[in-house]
Structures are given as structure tokens and as C-alpha cells.
Enzyme design. Structure first.
Site, PDB file in Angstrom:
ATOM      1  N   ILE A  12       0.840  -1.209   0.000  1.00 48.29           N
ATOM      2  CA  ILE A  12       0.000   0.000   0.000  1.00 48.29           C
ATOM      3  C   ILE A  12       0.872   1.255   0.000  1.00 48.29           C
ATOM      4  N   ALA A  83       4.434   1.419   7.886  1.00 45.53           N
ATOM      5  CA  ALA A  83       5.365   0.326   8.205  1.00 45.53           C
ATOM      6  C   ALA A  83       4.745  -0.615   9.222  1.00 45.53           C
ATOM      7  N   GLU A  85       4.551  -5.219  10.242  1.00 43.36           N
ATOM      8  CA  GLU A  85       4.425  -6.622   9.847  1.00 43.36           C
ATOM      9  C   GLU A  85       2.941  -6.792   9.593  1.00 43.36           C
ATOM     10  N   THR A 126      -6.250  -0.918  10.657  1.00 47.29           N
ATOM     11  CA  THR A 126      -6.988  -1.953   9.925  1.00 47.29           C
ATOM     12  C   THR A 126      -8.338  -2.271  10.567  1.00 47.29           C
ATOM     13  N   ASP A 127      -9.251  -2.768   9.773  1.00 50.97           N
ATOM     14  CA  ASP A 127     -10.554  -3.194  10.320  1.00 50.97           C
ATOM     15  C   ASP A 127     -10.407  -4.352  11.313  1.00 50.97           C
ATOM     16  N   GLU A 128      -9.268  -5.070  11.217  1.00 52.28           N
ATOM     17  CA  GLU A 128      -9.109  -6.265  12.055  1.00 52.28           C
ATOM     18  C   GLU A 128      -9.035  -5.932  13.542  1.00 52.28           C
ATOM     19  N   TYR A 151      -1.419 -10.388  15.072  1.00 58.63           N
ATOM     20  CA  TYR A 151      -1.307  -9.214  14.188  1.00 58.63           C
ATOM     21  C   TYR A 151      -2.277  -8.124  14.603  1.00 58.63           C
ATOM     22  N   LYS A 155      -1.724  -4.274  16.131  1.00 59.55           N
ATOM     23  CA  LYS A 155      -2.240  -3.056  15.472  1.00 59.55           C
ATOM     24  C   LYS A 155      -3.153  -2.282  16.429  1.00 59.55           C
ATOM     25  N   LEU A 191      -4.135 -13.412  -0.022  1.00 55.51           N
ATOM     26  CA  LEU A 191      -5.044 -14.299  -0.762  1.00 55.51           C
ATOM     27  C   LEU A 191      -5.057 -14.061  -2.286  1.00 55.51           C
ATOM     28  N   VAL A 207      -7.569 -23.042   0.032  1.00 56.97           N
ATOM     29  CA  VAL A 207      -8.651 -22.281   0.677  1.00 56.97           C
ATOM     30  C   VAL A 207      -8.779 -22.795   2.112  1.00 56.97           C
ATOM     31  N   ASN A 250     -14.655 -16.134   0.870  1.00 57.08           N
ATOM     32  CA  ASN A 250     -13.383 -16.404   0.178  1.00 57.08           C
ATOM     33  C   ASN A 250     -13.598 -17.276  -1.053  1.00 57.08           C
ATOM     34  N   GLY A 284      -7.813 -19.575  14.902  1.00 55.66           N
ATOM     35  CA  GLY A 284      -8.543 -18.379  15.356  1.00 55.66           C
ATOM     36  C   GLY A 284      -9.096 -17.536  14.218  1.00 55.66           C
TER      37      GLY A 284
HETATM   38  P1  NAD Z   1       3.370  -4.846   3.456  1.00 53.72           P
HETATM   39  O1  NAD Z   1       3.708  -5.997   4.330  1.00 53.72           O
HETATM   40  O2  NAD Z   1       3.200  -5.057   2.001  1.00 53.72           O
HETATM   41  O3  NAD Z   1       4.475  -3.702   3.636  1.00 53.72           O
HETATM   42  C1  NAD Z   1       5.017  -3.355   4.877  1.00 53.72           C
HETATM   43  C2  NAD Z   1       6.248  -2.484   4.626  1.00 53.72           C
HETATM   44  O4  NAD Z   1       6.766  -2.080   5.904  1.00 53.72           O
HETATM   45  C3  NAD Z   1       7.392  -3.235   3.925  1.00 53.72           C
HETATM   46  O5  NAD Z   1       7.929  -2.432   2.911  1.00 53.72           O
HETATM   47  C4  NAD Z   1       8.419  -3.473   5.020  1.00 53.72           C
HETATM   48  O6  NAD Z   1       9.755  -3.520   4.562  1.00 53.72           O
HETATM   49  C5  NAD Z   1       8.167  -2.256   5.913  1.00 53.72           C
HETATM   50  N1  NAD Z   1       8.597  -2.485   7.303  1.00 53.72           N
HETATM   51  C6  NAD Z   1       8.298  -3.559   8.086  1.00 53.72           C
HETATM   52  N2  NAD Z   1       8.881  -3.418   9.292  1.00 53.72           N
HETATM   53  C7  NAD Z   1       9.525  -2.221   9.281  1.00 53.72           C
HETATM   54  C8  NAD Z   1      10.281  -1.500  10.238  1.00 53.72           C
HETATM   55  N3  NAD Z   1      10.507  -2.013  11.468  1.00 53.72           N
HETATM   56  N4  NAD Z   1      10.786  -0.292   9.912  1.00 53.72           N
HETATM   57  C9  NAD Z   1      10.577   0.216   8.669  1.00 53.72           C
HETATM   58  N5  NAD Z   1       9.885  -0.425   7.713  1.00 53.72           N
HETATM   59  C10 NAD Z   1       9.356  -1.626   8.013  1.00 53.72           C
HETATM   60  O7  NAD Z   1       2.065  -4.200   4.099  1.00 53.72           O
HETATM   61  P2  NAD Z   1       0.790  -3.518   3.391  1.00 53.72           P
HETATM   62  O8  NAD Z   1      -0.174  -4.573   3.032  1.00 53.72           O
HETATM   63  O9  NAD Z   1       1.277  -2.553   2.369  1.00 53.72           O
HETATM   64  O10 NAD Z   1       0.190  -2.719   4.646  1.00 53.72           O
HETATM   65  C11 NAD Z   1       0.650  -1.422   4.954  1.00 53.72           C
HETATM   66  C12 NAD Z   1      -0.047  -0.936   6.209  1.00 53.72           C
HETATM   67  O11 NAD Z   1      -1.459  -0.922   6.002  1.00 53.72           O
HETATM   68  C13 NAD Z   1       0.182  -1.810   7.441  1.00 53.72           C
HETATM   69  O12 NAD Z   1       0.301  -0.981   8.559  1.00 53.72           O
HETATM   70  C14 NAD Z   1      -1.086  -2.649   7.529  1.00 53.72           C
HETATM   71  O13 NAD Z   1      -1.345  -3.020   8.868  1.00 53.72           O
HETATM   72  C15 NAD Z   1      -2.114  -1.675   7.000  1.00 53.72           C
HETATM   73  N6  NAD Z   1      -3.297  -2.268   6.355  1.00 53.72           N
HETATM   74  C16 NAD Z   1      -3.147  -3.196   5.372  1.00 53.72           C
HETATM   75  C17 NAD Z   1      -4.272  -3.713   4.720  1.00 53.72           C
HETATM   76  C18 NAD Z   1      -4.158  -4.730   3.606  1.00 53.72           C
HETATM   77  O14 NAD Z   1      -5.176  -5.246   3.166  1.00 53.72           O
HETATM   78  N7  NAD Z   1      -2.961  -5.034   3.104  1.00 53.72           N
HETATM   79  C19 NAD Z   1      -5.552  -3.258   5.091  1.00 53.72           C
HETATM   80  C20 NAD Z   1      -5.668  -2.305   6.126  1.00 53.72           C
HETATM   81  C21 NAD Z   1      -4.522  -1.811   6.720  1.00 53.72           C
HETATM   82  O1  DAU Z   2      -8.734  -6.647   6.793  1.00 54.80           O
HETATM   83  C1  DAU Z   2      -7.540  -5.947   6.605  1.00 54.80           C
HETATM   84  C2  DAU Z   2      -6.386  -6.911   6.675  1.00 54.80           C
HETATM   85  O2  DAU Z   2      -6.444  -7.692   5.480  1.00 54.80           O
HETATM   86  C3  DAU Z   2      -5.032  -6.242   6.819  1.00 54.80           C
HETATM   87  O3  DAU Z   2      -4.971  -5.560   8.043  1.00 54.80           O
HETATM   88  C4  DAU Z   2      -3.910  -7.272   6.760  1.00 54.80           C
HETATM   89  O4  DAU Z   2      -2.639  -6.615   6.773  1.00 54.80           O
HETATM   90  C5  DAU Z   2      -4.045  -8.066   5.472  1.00 54.80           C
HETATM   91  O5  DAU Z   2      -3.075  -9.094   5.436  1.00 54.80           O
HETATM   92  C6  DAU Z   2      -5.441  -8.667   5.351  1.00 54.80           C
HETATM   93  O6  DAU Z   2      -5.644  -9.719   6.344  1.00 54.80           O
HETATM   94  P1  DAU Z   2      -6.423 -11.072   5.990  1.00 54.80           P
HETATM   95  O7  DAU Z   2      -5.974 -12.130   6.916  1.00 54.80           O
HETATM   96  O8  DAU Z   2      -7.878 -10.838   5.857  1.00 54.80           O
HETATM   97  O9  DAU Z   2      -5.847 -11.301   4.487  1.00 54.80           O
HETATM   98  P2  DAU Z   2      -5.292 -12.627   3.755  1.00 54.80           P
HETATM   99  O10 DAU Z   2      -5.051 -12.239   2.335  1.00 54.80           O
HETATM  100  O11 DAU Z   2      -4.178 -13.274   4.496  1.00 54.80           O
HETATM  101  O12 DAU Z   2      -6.536 -13.595   3.819  1.00 54.80           O
HETATM  102  C7  DAU Z   2      -7.797 -13.221   3.293  1.00 54.80           C
HETATM  103  C8  DAU Z   2      -8.770 -14.357   3.567  1.00 54.80           C
HETATM  104  O13 DAU Z   2      -8.372 -15.495   2.794  1.00 54.80           O
HETATM  105  C9  DAU Z   2      -8.770 -14.839   5.019  1.00 54.80           C
HETATM  106  O14 DAU Z   2     -10.075 -15.203   5.379  1.00 54.80           O
HETATM  107  C10 DAU Z   2      -7.865 -16.053   5.018  1.00 54.80           C
HETATM  108  C11 DAU Z   2      -8.085 -16.639   3.620  1.00 54.80           C
HETATM  109  N1  DAU Z   2      -6.906 -17.328   3.015  1.00 54.80           N
HETATM  110  C12 DAU Z   2      -5.723 -16.667   2.991  1.00 54.80           C
HETATM  111  C13 DAU Z   2      -4.618 -17.265   2.438  1.00 54.80           C
HETATM  112  C14 DAU Z   2      -3.270 -16.551   2.421  1.00 54.80           C
HETATM  113  C15 DAU Z   2      -7.064 -18.583   2.451  1.00 54.80           C
HETATM  114  O15 DAU Z   2      -8.161 -19.162   2.457  1.00 54.80           O
HETATM  115  N2  DAU Z   2      -5.960 -19.161   1.893  1.00 54.80           N
HETATM  116  C16 DAU Z   2      -4.737 -18.579   1.881  1.00 54.80           C
HETATM  117  O16 DAU Z   2      -3.762 -19.193   1.375  1.00 54.80           O
END
Ligand code: NAD
Ligand code: DAU
Length: 345
Positions: A12, A83, A85, A126-128, A151, A155, A191, A207, A250, A284
Site C-alpha cells: 500500500i 510500516a 508486519e 486496519t478493520d481487524e 497481528y 495493530k 489471498l 482455501v 473467500n 482463530g
Molecule cells: P506490506 O507488508 O506489504 O508492507 C510493509 C512495509 O513495511 C514493507 O515495505 C516493510 O519492509 C516495511 N517495514 C516492516 N517493518 C519495518 C520496520 N521495522 N521499519 C521500517 N519499515 C518496516 O504491508 P501492506 O499490506 O502494504 O500494509 C501497509 C499498512 O497498512 C500496514 O500498517 C497494515 O497493517 C495496514 N493495512 C493493510 C491492509 C491490507 O489489506 N494489506 C488493510 C488495512 C490496513
Molecule cells: O482486513 C484488513 C487486513 O487484510 C489487513 O490488516 C492485513 O494486513 C491483510 O493481510 C489482510 O488480512 P487477511 O488475513 O484478511 O488477508 P489474507 O489475504 O491473508 O486472507 C484473506 C482471507 O483469505 C482470510 O479469510 C484467510 C483466507 N486465506 C488466505 C490465504 C493466504 C485462504 O483461504 N488461503 C490462503 O492461502
């Protein structure tokens, strides 16, 4: 405006930096990223030159207080903390780095922001953090925090620290909480890119459980537009939910994705369906997320612009056009991770 964006080499963050540099000709961005397994310099390749020097990359950890203080000394107006995990399954395997980066890292940033007197600190959450829903209802900003994975707990802890810094020290803050993003540059542990790239490689499509867990999907460009609006017009101290208004199980999501992939590859609609494999559920596993984003809609006039069908079309096309990008990722550390996470499942 000059922004310090952390985690800009991730999914993002990279989309957001590209969005800002395209939209605002005079904005300057410093991107601080540790380059963990999820950080990829390729996501922003060439931007230093293309932006005419408005974009600078600094490799470092958000927990490094000395470095953060030095960066905030560069006349930064706004800090946006992406930034983290970010992968739930990895947090179940080892929560410690999630606490270090997501909790401690956020606190280090907040402390530096407070000391430097920065104009605005934005936490990307995040919504989580709200937990899991039954068959009906949606999370609003007033829903109590009830995180259930390591996670989401990390957050939520970060969100509480952000609010504590606002309350205690008067730090100007905003918190955004968004649902599941998808789109270009998403790391193939999540996913949608995992299913897409596995299908293209002829690998099983794992899945979890019964496949009936529900997520709300938002195109990453809509999320970026929302964060931009919130930075410029959000009410300081507030939380804003963002969602895609696209709730799906899913199984339905994977089905739609595979149909779109089949179309773009010139196959019959069911071509990839045989690869779907039900595997042991995530520990979980949250059953359902849904977002009530009335607040940003009414206060700032934001709604998601992409339908899931449009977003999926663009995303599938991007992964087809950028095969070298994901194939480079799916080597080394990724293969070890995949083996640990999915073997014997
Ligand atoms: P991502 O895992 O793709 O990217 C995370 C980035 O943070 C990476 O570039 C990594 O190198 C960097 N990073 C990790 N630890 C670090 C540290 N200690 N210092 C500096 N940089 C560090 O994550 P994303 O999916 O792009 O998510 C970005 C943000 O948005 C996160 O905070 C996540 O919780 C939030 N978010 C993600 C989603 C989603 O669906 N992906 C949805 C809602 C919120
Ligand atoms: O809701 C926002 C969150 O969405 C963010 O905060 C997180 O950073 C982001 O990783 C994401 O979390 P989810 O756990 O929802 O996303 P993921 O893509 O890991 O999984 C989406 C759904 O798919 C979840 O119900 C688990 C399922 N899944 C995931 C994987 C990786 C599978 O069924 N198979 C898989 O291999």
C-alpha cells in the site's frame, strides 16, 4: 508539503507514494523502509529521477529513534506510518516481530513526532482491530476494539498508543482503518496474489477451512485516495473507517478471480477451478469483516470508486504483465515460508 512515509516499499505504501507524486507536483516525500521480506525497492524503481528529486529513499527501522529524530529534523510536515508486519499467518507463527515493529516502532515514531512538533501524525490501521462479526452488521468507528490475532492485537495496541499520545501530549493525529486491499504490487502471500500466481504456475489453490469466511475488498487506489483526503481534510484526533462495499466469501472471491484470469488467458471459465484445495483452517480465523464507512462518506465525500469486477480486471492484468516481478519474489525466503505454512496442511 513534505511527508515522511514509513513502509513505502510495501504494497500500500508504494501505491500511496506513486499516487501522491502523480497528484501533487510540489510535494516532497521521504520514504523510510527497513526492507523486510515484504519491502521491495522494485516497487518504486526509478522514482528518484522521475520525480525530479522530490522522492528520497532511506533504509532503516522505525524503531531507530536516532534515525527518526534526524529524519524529522528535515522539516517534515506530516508522518504517515504504513510500516508494519502485515500478515496474519506469520503473526500466528511468531508474534514477537509484530510487537517489536507494530507496537514499539509506532511508539518510537510517536515520541519523535511529539518532540519534533510535527504538524500531523497519521496511523494506517486496519478493520481487524474490531474483531470478527456474525452474519450481519458492520464495524463503525465506535465499535469497541476486540482484536483476536497477534497481528490485530499489535495493530490495536498501536492505535491505543496513538490515541494516548493525542490525549496526553496533544499530538495532532489521525487513524485510518481499512478493509482488505488488493491491486498492483501486493506480496503473493496474501489471498488474491497467492491465488493468481499459484493458478498461473498450476499449483494448488489453498482455501482455508470451509471457504465461507467473509472479507470486504477494496481496490488499493481507493484506499490511497481516502488517506489523501483524510490527511488534508480529516478532523484531527479522529478515526476514519474505509471499506470497499464488496463483501464476499473467500470461495466466491476465488471463483470470481479465477473466472477473470481464465477470460484474460483465453481459457474456458472453469479452467482453473480444479486447482482449488480445501486445507486446514487458520488458527482463530476471524469469520467476517464488514465496514460502515458512513463517516468518511458524509464528512469528506469519499466512496470507493472501483467495483470489485473493475478492480479484479486491472489486478489480473497487472499480474499478467508483471510476471517477472512476482516470479522474482517467489524464490528463496518465499519458498521456505510457503513450505512451512502450507506443507502437510
Ligand atoms: P506490506 O507488508 O506489504 O508492507 C510493509 C512495509 O513495511 C514493507 O515495505 C516493510 O519492509 C516495511 N517495514 C516492516 N517493518 C519495518 C520496520 N521495522 N521499519 C521500517 N519499515 C518496516 O504491508 P501492506 O499490506 O502494504 O500494509 C501497509 C499498512 O497498512 C500496514 O500498517 C497494515 O497493517 C495496514 N493495512 C493493510 C491492509 C491490507 O489489506 N494489506 C488493510 C488495512 C490496513
Ligand atoms: O482486513 C484488513 C487486513 O487484510 C489487513 O490488516 C492485513 O494486513 C491483510 O493481510 C489482510 O488480512 P487477511 O488475513 O484478511 O488477508 P489474507 O489475504 O491473508 O486472507 C484473506 C482471507 O483469505 C482470510 O479469510 C484467510 C483466507 N486465506 C488466505 C490465504 C493466504 C485462504 O483461504 N488461503 C490462503 O492461502
Amino acid at each position: 508539503m513534505k511527508l515522511l512515509i514509513t513502509g513505502g516499499c510495501g504494497f500500500i505504501g508504494a501505491n500511496f507514494i506513486r499516487y501522491l507524486l502523480n497528484k501533487y507536483a510540489d510535494y516532497q516525500i521521504v520514504n523510510l523502509d527497513k526492507l523486510t521480506y515484504a519491502g521491495n525497492l522494485e516497487n518504486l524503481a526509478g522514482l528518484e529521477e522521475e520525480s525530479g528529486g522530490r522522492y528520497t529513499f532511506v533504509r532503516g527501522d522505525i524503531r531507530d529513534a536516532t534515525l527518526i529524530a534526524e529524519l524529522l529534523g528535515r522539516e517534515i510536515d506530516v508522518v504517515v506510518n504504513f510500516a508494519a508486519e502485515s500478515h496474519v499467518d506469520r503473526s500466528i507463527e511468531d508474534a514477537s516481530v509484530f510487537v517489536r515493529t507494530n507496537v514499539e516502532g509506532t511508539q518510537v515514531l510517536l515520541e519523535a513526532a511529539r518532540k519534533s512538533g510535527v504538524g500531523l501524525y497519521v496511523q494506517i490501521s486496519t478493520d481487524e482491530v474490531y474483531g470478527s462479526l456474525g452474519p450481519s452488521g458492520a464495524f463503525s468507528e465506535k465499535t469497541p476494539l476486540d482484536p483476536r490475532s497477534p497481528y490485530s492485537a499489535s495493530k490495536a495496541a498501536a492505535d491505543l498508543l496513538v490515541q494516548a499520545y493525542a490525549h496526553t501530549y496533544g499530538l495532532p493525529i489521525l487513524i485510518t482503518r481499512c478493509s482488505n486491499n488488493y491491486g498492483p504490487f501486493q506480496f503473493p502471500e496474501k489471498l488474491i496474489p497467492l491465488m493468481l500466481t499459484n493458478a498461473l504456475e498450476g499449483l494448488p489453490l489453498p482455501v482455508y477451512g470451509d471457504g465461507l469466511n467473509v472479507r470486504d475488498w477494496i481496490y488499493v487506489g481507493d484506499h490511497c485516495r481516502g488517506v489523501d483526503l483524510i490527511i488534508h481534510h480529516g478532523k484531527k484526533g479522529e478515526v476514519y473507517n474505509l471499506g470497499g462495499a464488496s463483501e464476499l466469501t473467500n470461495l466466491d472471491l476465488v471463483g470470481a478471480l479465477l473466472r477473470e484470469l481464465a477470460i484474460q488467458k483465453g481459457h474456458q471459465p472453469g479452467y482453473y477451478d480444479g486447482l482449488i484445495k480445501f486445507v486446514t483452517d487458520r488458527l482463530g480465523h476471524d469469520r467476517r469483516y464488514a465496514m460502515d464507512f458512513t463517516k468518511i462518506q458524509t464528512e469528506l465525500g469519499w466512496t470507493p470508486g472501483y467495483t470489485l469486477a473493475q478492480g479484479m480486471k486491472e489486478t489480473v492484468a497487472w499480474y499478467l504483465q508483471n510476471e517477472a516481478w512476482w516470479r522474482r519474489i517467489k524464490t528463496g525466503e518465499y519458498l521456505d515460508y510457503y513450505q512451512r505454512m502450507y506443507a502437510g496442511r
